[in-house]
Write a protein that holds these residues in place. Structure first.
Motif, short mmCIF file in Angstrom:
data_model
loop_
_atom_site.label_atom_id
_atom_site.label_comp_id
_atom_site.label_asym_id
_atom_site.label_seq_id
_atom_site.Cartn_x
_atom_site.Cartn_y
_atom_site.Cartn_z
N GLN A 22 -18.43 -14.15 -18.58
CA GLN A 22 -19.87 -14.05 -18.33
C GLN A 22 -20.47 -12.77 -18.90
OE1 GLN A 22 -19.64 -14.71 -14.00
NE2 GLN A 22 -20.82 -16.59 -14.29
N ASP A 23 -19.63 -11.71 -19.00
CA ASP A 23 -20.11 -10.43 -19.48
C ASP A 23 -19.28 -9.95 -20.66
OD1 ASP A 23 -22.18 -10.07 -17.52
OD2 ASP A 23 -20.60 -9.71 -16.04
N HIS A 24 -19.77 -8.87 -21.29
CA HIS A 24 -19.11 -8.33 -22.48
C HIS A 24 -19.29 -6.81 -22.49
CE1 HIS A 24 -17.82 -8.17 -26.68
NE2 HIS A 24 -18.84 -7.35 -26.90
N CYS A 25 -18.18 -6.07 -22.70
CA CYS A 25 -18.26 -4.62 -22.83
C CYS A 25 -18.40 -4.30 -24.32
CB CYS A 25 -17.02 -3.93 -22.26
SG CYS A 25 -17.11 -2.12 -22.38
N GLU A 26 -19.57 -3.76 -24.70
CA GLU A 26 -19.85 -3.55 -26.11
C GLU A 26 -19.05 -2.40 -26.70
OE1 GLU A 26 -24.09 -3.15 -26.49
OE2 GLU A 26 -24.33 -5.33 -26.69
N LEU A 32 -15.47 -10.47 -20.30
CA LEU A 32 -15.07 -10.33 -18.90
C LEU A 32 -15.72 -11.40 -18.03
CD1 LEU A 32 -15.78 -6.50 -18.76
CD2 LEU A 32 -13.50 -7.50 -18.84
N CYS A 33 -15.00 -11.81 -16.97
CA CYS A 33 -15.62 -12.62 -15.92
C CYS A 33 -16.18 -11.66 -14.87
CB CYS A 33 -14.59 -13.58 -15.31
SG CYS A 33 -13.25 -12.74 -14.43
N GLY A 38 -15.48 -5.15 -12.36
CA GLY A 38 -15.21 -3.96 -11.56
C GLY A 38 -13.91 -3.28 -11.97
N GLU A 39 -12.88 -4.08 -12.20
CA GLU A 39 -11.59 -3.51 -12.61
C GLU A 39 -11.71 -2.80 -13.95
OE1 GLU A 39 -7.14 -5.05 -13.96
OE2 GLU A 39 -8.50 -6.41 -12.90
N GLN A 46 -12.45 5.91 -20.35
CA GLN A 46 -13.24 5.38 -21.46
C GLN A 46 -14.69 5.20 -21.03
OE1 GLN A 46 -12.04 4.72 -24.49
NE2 GLN A 46 -9.86 5.07 -24.05
N ARG A 47 -15.61 5.26 -22.01
CA ARG A 47 -17.00 4.91 -21.74
C ARG A 47 -17.13 3.39 -21.80
NH1 ARG A 47 -20.98 7.56 -25.64
NH2 ARG A 47 -19.38 7.01 -27.16
N HIS A 48 -18.07 2.85 -21.04
CA HIS A 48 -18.26 1.40 -21.00
C HIS A 48 -19.75 1.07 -21.09
CE1 HIS A 48 -14.07 0.98 -19.84
NE2 HIS A 48 -14.27 1.88 -18.89
N LYS A 49 -20.02 -0.11 -21.61
CA LYS A 49 -21.38 -0.64 -21.65
C LYS A 49 -21.28 -2.15 -21.50
CE LYS A 49 -25.64 -0.89 -24.39
NZ LYS A 49 -26.27 -0.57 -25.69
N VAL A 50 -21.40 -2.61 -20.24
CA VAL A 50 -21.24 -4.04 -19.93
C VAL A 50 -22.61 -4.71 -19.93
CG1 VAL A 50 -20.46 -5.71 -18.22
CG2 VAL A 50 -19.12 -3.63 -18.63
N VAL A 51 -22.73 -5.79 -20.70
CA VAL A 51 -23.97 -6.56 -20.79
C VAL A 51 -23.62 -8.04 -20.64
CG1 VAL A 51 -25.08 -4.87 -22.30
CG2 VAL A 51 -23.81 -6.79 -23.29
#
Length: 557
Positions: A22-26, A32-33, A38-39, A46-51
């Motif tokens: 459902q989501d994606h870390c750019e 990701l589901c 959360g995990e 690391q830096r993350h950007k989930v959209v």
């Protein structure tokens, strides 16, 4: 869109491989589901950007800094010729140096990569392959020569009596020893040439991968070996000895039996020269007829839509339509052979390979298949993509147009050698898609000049790129054609590198030159909903009519 149901594949989370994504870390480029988000975010290293997955964008894959593992290299030092991170710069090691955005590097390096690739393919690799062939010929010549020598010595020995057998055997032994040494010298150089040839081929594969990849770490890490490959090995010159028999004199057996010339193995520094690419000969010019002629009409008796046609030879054609059977006809309309698809579903498109085997795409099983001796073999199986149309190239590769499973939002062309993916063509240099989205027909053909031509029905355009995948031109119909009414479907090319595409919206064929300039229409042969196109070896055009089930053979040159 073809009236075929398209089953959708459920895309799963990259972490758990169980739940739908459902989501994606750019920044990490991972799908990701909801449960795994959360995990993933718990990794603070690391830096993350989930959209949301549908809102994902293409994020540059910056290479990690080798000196500061927590940093990414977003700049490029012109003087040091290496990627650098902000920490590298702040430490003063690059004081006074000029920097560029690392994303600019692929664009200004592309010409360099292309030049290297062209030299490897057209000069260096052919040179080593030619040397290998010459070495093989030398070995064959050496074998034949030593066979003659051995026969001569044997015949001379048979003419003499028992007392000279020791001399005969001794000289045979000398011949075998010389042969072994000379073969060893040639085998050594052949092994070295094969090793270098293998490295040249690997460099070609690496460069092709770089040219179609957005991975900055690949381009920044590339180091040309062309200069190394240009330095050819010294040529091994092996002289061929001769045998001089003497008249029998029992008092002087050892002196008069005969002698072999001395063994000579030398090397010649500039014995090999780099191959110069040969110019491609142009076929004789064939003018277009003032009025194209309808030669014959073949009734295939397809009750449903007739999609594609491809020539097996000048007297037989394969066809496929909206059923599970592919049929081979002669030009008198006699059915010669029928092949049912392995899945029992409709073949999307067909082509004939250089060796005369039938190839078809099956969108239901997401496969490309080949028919050999009436047996169907799966050549390519796709994941996440649906194959549409296919063509066989002059080199024996297959070019396949395909759309993505995610609501058919993406389209691309992929080149395969057997089952191996060699090239992907999807975006223009500025990152814009070359082809329209949606599961619409995208018939494909390769020109004599190795350009790749796609009839993009949804885009109302013929899109042409060169062999490297760089856009050359886009044809959107003759200026007199009403905007949006150009409906290109089938496409083929002829011996003059002219491009022909079927316009189902206007019941005609457009003929373009190799640079995309409109030449004329074929519209006087009673065509109704023209669809698939192909050419035979003598530039006769075959056209399928979608609803009539007929194939028309037309002479236009």
């Amino acid at each position: 869109m073809d009236p075929l149901d398209r089953a959708q594949v459920l895309l799963l989370c990259d972490l758990c491989q169980k739940a739908p994504l459902q989501d994606h870390c750019e920044l990490c480029q991972i799908n990701l589901c909801k449960a795994c988000v959360g995990e993933h975010l718990s990794d603070s290293s690391q830096r993350h950007k989930v959209v949301p997955y549908k809102h994902r964008t293409s994020t540059p894959n910056y290479p990690k800094c080798p000196n500061h593992t927590q940093k990414h290299c977003e700049l490029y030092c012109e003087k040091c010729d290496i990627p650098v991170c902000s920490t590298c710069i702040s430490l003063g090691k690059h004081h006074g140096h000029e920097f560029k955005d690392i994303l600019q590097k692929p664009s200004f390096m592309k010409e360099f990569f292309t030049t290297d690739l062209e030299e490897l393919e057209k000069r260096i690799l052919p040179t080593y392959e030619e040397i290998s062939s010459d070495l093989y010929s030398e070995k064959v010549k050496l074998e034949k020569n030593y066979e003659k020598l051995t026969s001569a010595v044997t015949k001379q020995g048979e003419d003499w009596h028992r007392e000279i057998n020791i001399i005969v055997n001794k000289q045979k032994s000398e011949i075998d020893e010389m042969k072994t040494k000379k073969l060893a010298a040639l085998n050594k150089q052949e092994k070295e040439i094969k090793q270098i040839t293998s490295e040249v081929k690997q460099s070609i594969l690496d460069l092709k991968k770089i040219l179609v990849s957005n991975d900055i770490s690949l381009t920044s890490g590339y180091r040309s070996r062309n200069a190394e490959f240009r330095s050819l090995l010294p040529k091994v010159n092996v002289s061929l000895p001769s045998y001089s028999p003497h008249q029998i004199n029992t008092d002087q057996l050892h002196q008069m039996f005969g002698s072999l010339s001395a063994l000579s193995i030398t090397t010649e520094e500039h014995g090999y020269t780099m191959k110069t690419p040969e110019a491609v000969s142009c076929p004789p010019v064939k003018p277009l007829l003032d009025e194209p002629e309808l030669i014959t009409t073949i009734d295939t008796r397809y009750k449903l839509s007739l999609y594609s046609v491809t020539c097996l030879n000048d007297a037989e054609i394969w066809t496929c339509g909206l059923d599970k059977i592919m049929k081979l006809y002669n030009l008198q309309g006699k059915l010669l052979k029928s092949i049912q698809t392995k899945s029992g579903d409709t073949p999307q498109d067909i082509a004939v390979t250089r060796s005369g085997d039938l190839v078809y795409t099956d969108s239901k099983t997401r496969t490309v298949n080949i028919v050999k001796n009436k047996k169907i073999q799966e050549v390519i199986r796709l994941e996440g993509w649906i194959p549409i149309n296919v063509c066989s190239t002059s080199s024996g590769d297959l070019l396949v147009t395909m759309v993505s499973d995610d609501d058919n939002e993406q389209s691309k062309v992929v080149r395969y050698s057997g089952s191996t993916e060699k090239q992907t063509i999807q975006f223009a240099s500025e990152g814009k898609p070359l082809y329209s989205s949606g599961n619409f027909t995208k018939y494909i053909s390769e020109n004599r000049n190795l350009n790749i031509c796609v009839a993009d029905f949804k885009a109302s355009a013929v899109v042409v790129v060169n062999q490297a995948g760089t856009p050359r031109f886009k044809y959107t119909g003759h200026p007199s054609t009403k905007k949006g009414s150009f409906g290109p479907v089938g496409i083929t090319t002829d011996s003059q590198s002219q491009i022909l595409t079927a316009d189902c919206d206007n019941n005609c064929i457009h003929i373009l030159d190799q640079d995309g300039q409109f030449l004329r229409y074929i519209g006087n042969c009673g065509l109704k909903l023209p669809r698939g196109l192909c050419e035979d070896a003598t530039d006769n055009l075959f056209v399928t009519e979608l609803n009539s089930g007929k194939v028309k053979k037309i002479k236009y040159m």
